[in-house]
Design a protein around this motif. Structure first.
Motif, PDB file in Angstrom:
ATOM      1  N   PHE A  97       0.836  -1.199   0.000  1.00 58.27           N
ATOM      2  CA  PHE A  97       0.000   0.000   0.000  1.00 58.27           C
ATOM      3  C   PHE A  97       0.876   1.255   0.000  1.00 58.27           C
ATOM      4  O   PHE A  97       1.993   1.263   0.516  1.00 58.27           O
ATOM      5  N   GLY A  98       0.332   2.343  -0.538  1.00 59.30           N
ATOM      6  CA  GLY A  98       1.010   3.628  -0.488  1.00 59.30           C
ATOM      7  C   GLY A  98       0.846   4.293   0.867  1.00 59.30           C
ATOM      8  O   GLY A  98       0.057   3.856   1.708  1.00 59.30           O
ATOM      9  N   TRP A  99       1.567   5.407   1.067  1.00 64.32           N
ATOM     10  CA  TRP A  99       1.564   6.112   2.356  1.00 64.32           C
ATOM     11  C   TRP A  99       1.578   7.618   2.130  1.00 64.32           C
ATOM     12  O   TRP A  99       2.401   8.142   1.375  1.00 64.32           O
ATOM     13  N   LEU A 100       0.652   8.298   2.814  1.00 63.60           N
ATOM     14  CA  LEU A 100       0.570   9.752   2.767  1.00 63.60           C
ATOM     15  C   LEU A 100       0.218  10.247   4.158  1.00 63.60           C
ATOM     16  O   LEU A 100      -0.843   9.904   4.696  1.00 63.60           O
ATOM     17  N   SER A 101       1.105  11.041   4.772  1.00 62.76           N
ATOM     18  CA  SER A 101       0.797  11.577   6.095  1.00 62.76           C
ATOM     19  C   SER A 101       1.295  13.004   6.206  1.00 62.76           C
ATOM     20  O   SER A 101       2.153  13.447   5.433  1.00 62.76           O
ATOM     21  N   GLU A 102       0.760  13.712   7.189  1.00 60.81           N
ATOM     22  CA  GLU A 102       1.132  15.121   7.357  1.00 60.81           C
ATOM     23  C   GLU A 102       2.610  15.279   7.659  1.00 60.81           C
ATOM     24  O   GLU A 102       3.251  16.218   7.175  1.00 60.81           O
ATOM     25  N   ILE A 106       5.275  12.661   7.564  1.00 62.97           N
ATOM     26  CA  ILE A 106       6.214  11.943   6.702  1.00 62.97           C
ATOM     27  C   ILE A 106       6.093  12.404   5.259  1.00 62.97           C
ATOM     28  O   ILE A 106       7.065  12.454   4.518  1.00 62.97           O
ATOM     29  N   GLY A 107       4.896  12.790   4.858  1.00 60.29           N
ATOM     30  CA  GLY A 107       4.644  13.177   3.481  1.00 60.29           C
ATOM     31  C   GLY A 107       4.195  11.994   2.649  1.00 60.29           C
ATOM     32  O   GLY A 107       3.687  11.004   3.168  1.00 60.29           O
ATOM     33  N   ARG A 108       4.404  12.072   1.337  1.00 57.75           N
ATOM     34  CA  ARG A 108       3.982  11.005   0.432  1.00 57.75           C
ATOM     35  C   ARG A 108       5.204  10.199   0.002  1.00 57.75           C
ATOM     36  O   ARG A 108       6.150  10.742  -0.546  1.00 57.75           O
ATOM     37  N   GLU A 109       5.135   8.901   0.241  1.00 56.65           N
ATOM     38  CA  GLU A 109       6.246   8.049  -0.152  1.00 56.65           C
ATOM     39  C   GLU A 109       6.298   7.904  -1.675  1.00 56.65           C
ATOM     40  O   GLU A 109       5.283   7.998  -2.366  1.00 56.65           O
ATOM     41  N   TRP A 136      -2.702   4.429   2.567  1.00 55.53           N
ATOM     42  CA  TRP A 136      -2.994   4.888   3.923  1.00 55.53           C
ATOM     43  C   TRP A 136      -2.789   6.401   3.996  1.00 55.53           C
ATOM     44  O   TRP A 136      -1.776   6.908   3.524  1.00 55.53           O
ATOM     45  N   VAL A 137      -3.745   7.105   4.596  1.00 50.30           N
ATOM     46  CA  VAL A 137      -3.649   8.550   4.805  1.00 50.30           C
ATOM     47  C   VAL A 137      -3.748   8.815   6.303  1.00 50.30           C
ATOM     48  O   VAL A 137      -4.691   8.354   6.955  1.00 50.30           O
ATOM     49  N   VAL A 138      -2.791   9.573   6.845  1.00 51.89           N
ATOM     50  CA  VAL A 138      -2.660   9.709   8.295  1.00 51.89           C
ATOM     51  C   VAL A 138      -2.462  11.164   8.700  1.00 51.89           C
ATOM     52  O   VAL A 138      -1.661  11.886   8.101  1.00 51.89           O
ATOM     53  N   ASP A 139      -3.206  11.584   9.724  1.00 49.90           N
ATOM     54  CA  ASP A 139      -2.907  12.823  10.437  1.00 49.90           C
ATOM     55  C   ASP A 139      -2.571  12.404  11.866  1.00 49.90           C
ATOM     56  O   ASP A 139      -3.475  12.095  12.656  1.00 49.90           O
ATOM     57  N   ALA A 189      -2.202  14.644  -7.642  1.00 54.67           N
ATOM     58  CA  ALA A 189      -0.857  15.237  -7.699  1.00 54.67           C
ATOM     59  C   ALA A 189      -0.615  16.190  -6.538  1.00 54.67           C
ATOM     60  O   ALA A 189       0.464  16.210  -5.940  1.00 54.67           O
ATOM     61  N   GLY A 190      -1.616  17.013  -6.202  1.00 52.54           N
ATOM     62  CA  GLY A 190      -1.532  17.899  -5.049  1.00 52.54           C
ATOM     63  C   GLY A 190      -2.450  17.421  -3.952  1.00 52.54           C
ATOM     64  O   GLY A 190      -3.494  16.818  -4.227  1.00 52.54           O
ATOM     65  N   THR A 191      -2.077  17.690  -2.700  1.00 48.65           N
ATOM     66  CA  THR A 191      -2.896  17.220  -1.571  1.00 48.65           C
ATOM     67  C   THR A 191      -3.874  18.269  -1.070  1.00 48.65           C
ATOM     68  O   THR A 191      -4.642  18.009  -0.157  1.00 48.65           O
TER      69      THR A 191
END
Length: 265
Positions: free
Chosen positions: A66-71, A73-76, A86-89, A238-240
């Motif tokens: 799975f991909g990873w996007l968090s406030e 760490i950012g986007r892998e 996974w999206v995390v705050d 592309a943008g969050t």
């Protein structure tokens, strides 16, 4: 297999991880944490980083594809091209967390094809655990949630900054709504999902991690979420950054869009 059954394993993993992360954040707040300002001027603490690290370890260990996007760490690398993300705050409402307020939470969700399919938000200082899975409803501490279903903007209650009823934002007349506020944007979604407030509105640009967990929770509680142009949110683009937020019944959202004079730039 139903959509609910499809994501059950990941939903259980998510809820366990978010609960553990919230308990860690609460322990750290009681012991004292160090904090500093990021380059954009917003605060961050060593608790934000510790929670992010814990969630990454728990979630990615079970789903390395799975991909990873968090406030924090950012986007892998490669995440934007992945179907499941996974999206995390780690701490939504860091300023409240640092001040000793209860109005913060750990929030996370799983996206599939740009939309959330499992979500959890834990406000441990309030003893509130919110969760939802696509097609399976939304719950607060195990109890089913439903939005209020309020159909008319005037006389409704909103979780929003008081500036939300500024004349500059609305065509005349300005809606007669009662506003209260909580720092965490995810928790604003959640108190709409419980029916404690009829709706939520937020101006300005918001990020995927601010919105995606609460988005599913509101929808599974029978409500709707849209940006300020009345568009459905699509995440992991592309943008969050997204154009604001409105949440509530579909009728409320339709009236908001009709009566707004200006929207977020």
């Amino acid at each position: 297999m139903t959509s609910a059954g499809l994501w059950q394993k990941q939903h259980e993993l998510l809820c366990d991880a978010v609960r553990e992360a919230g308990e860690l954040a609460l322990r750290m707040s009681r012991a004292g944490v160090d904090s500093w300002d990021k380059t954009d001027g917003t605060p961050v603490s060593d608790a934000d980083l510790a929670v992010d690290k814990l969630l990454a370890a728990r979630l990615q260990a079970e789903t390395p594809e799975f991909g990873w996007l968090s406030e924090e760490i950012g986007r892998e690398d490669g995440t934007q091209g992945k179907s499941n993300v996974w999206v995390v705050d780690p701490i939504d409402g860091t300023s409240a967390y640092l001040s000793g307020s209860e109005h913060w939470c750990v929030g996370a969700c799983l996206l599939s094809q740009g939309r959330p399919v499992a979500a959890a938000a834990f406000a441990p200082a309030q003893g509130r655990f919110y969760e939802a899975m696509l097609g399976a409803g939304a719950r607060l501490n195990g109890n089913t949630m439903r939005v209020s279903g309020k159909q008319e903007l005037d006389g409704s209650s909103f979780v929003a900054h008081k500036s939300a009823i500024s004349q500059s934002k609305w065509k005349s007349p300005v809606p007669q709504i009662n506003c209260a506020m909580t720092t965490s944007l995810i928790l604003r979604h959640c108190v709409v999902a419980t029916g404690e407030f009829d709706g939520a509105i937020a101006f300005g640009k918001k990020h995927d991690w601010d919105l995606a967990p609460g988005d599913l929770i509101v929808h599974e509680a029978g409500g709707s979420t849209r940006d300020l142009d009345a568009r459905r949110f699509v995440y992991n683009r592309a943008g969050t950054r997204q154009n604001g937020l409105m949440a509530g019944s579909k009728a409320l959202l339709d009236e908001i869009r009709e009566r707004l004079h200006t929207v977020a730039a």
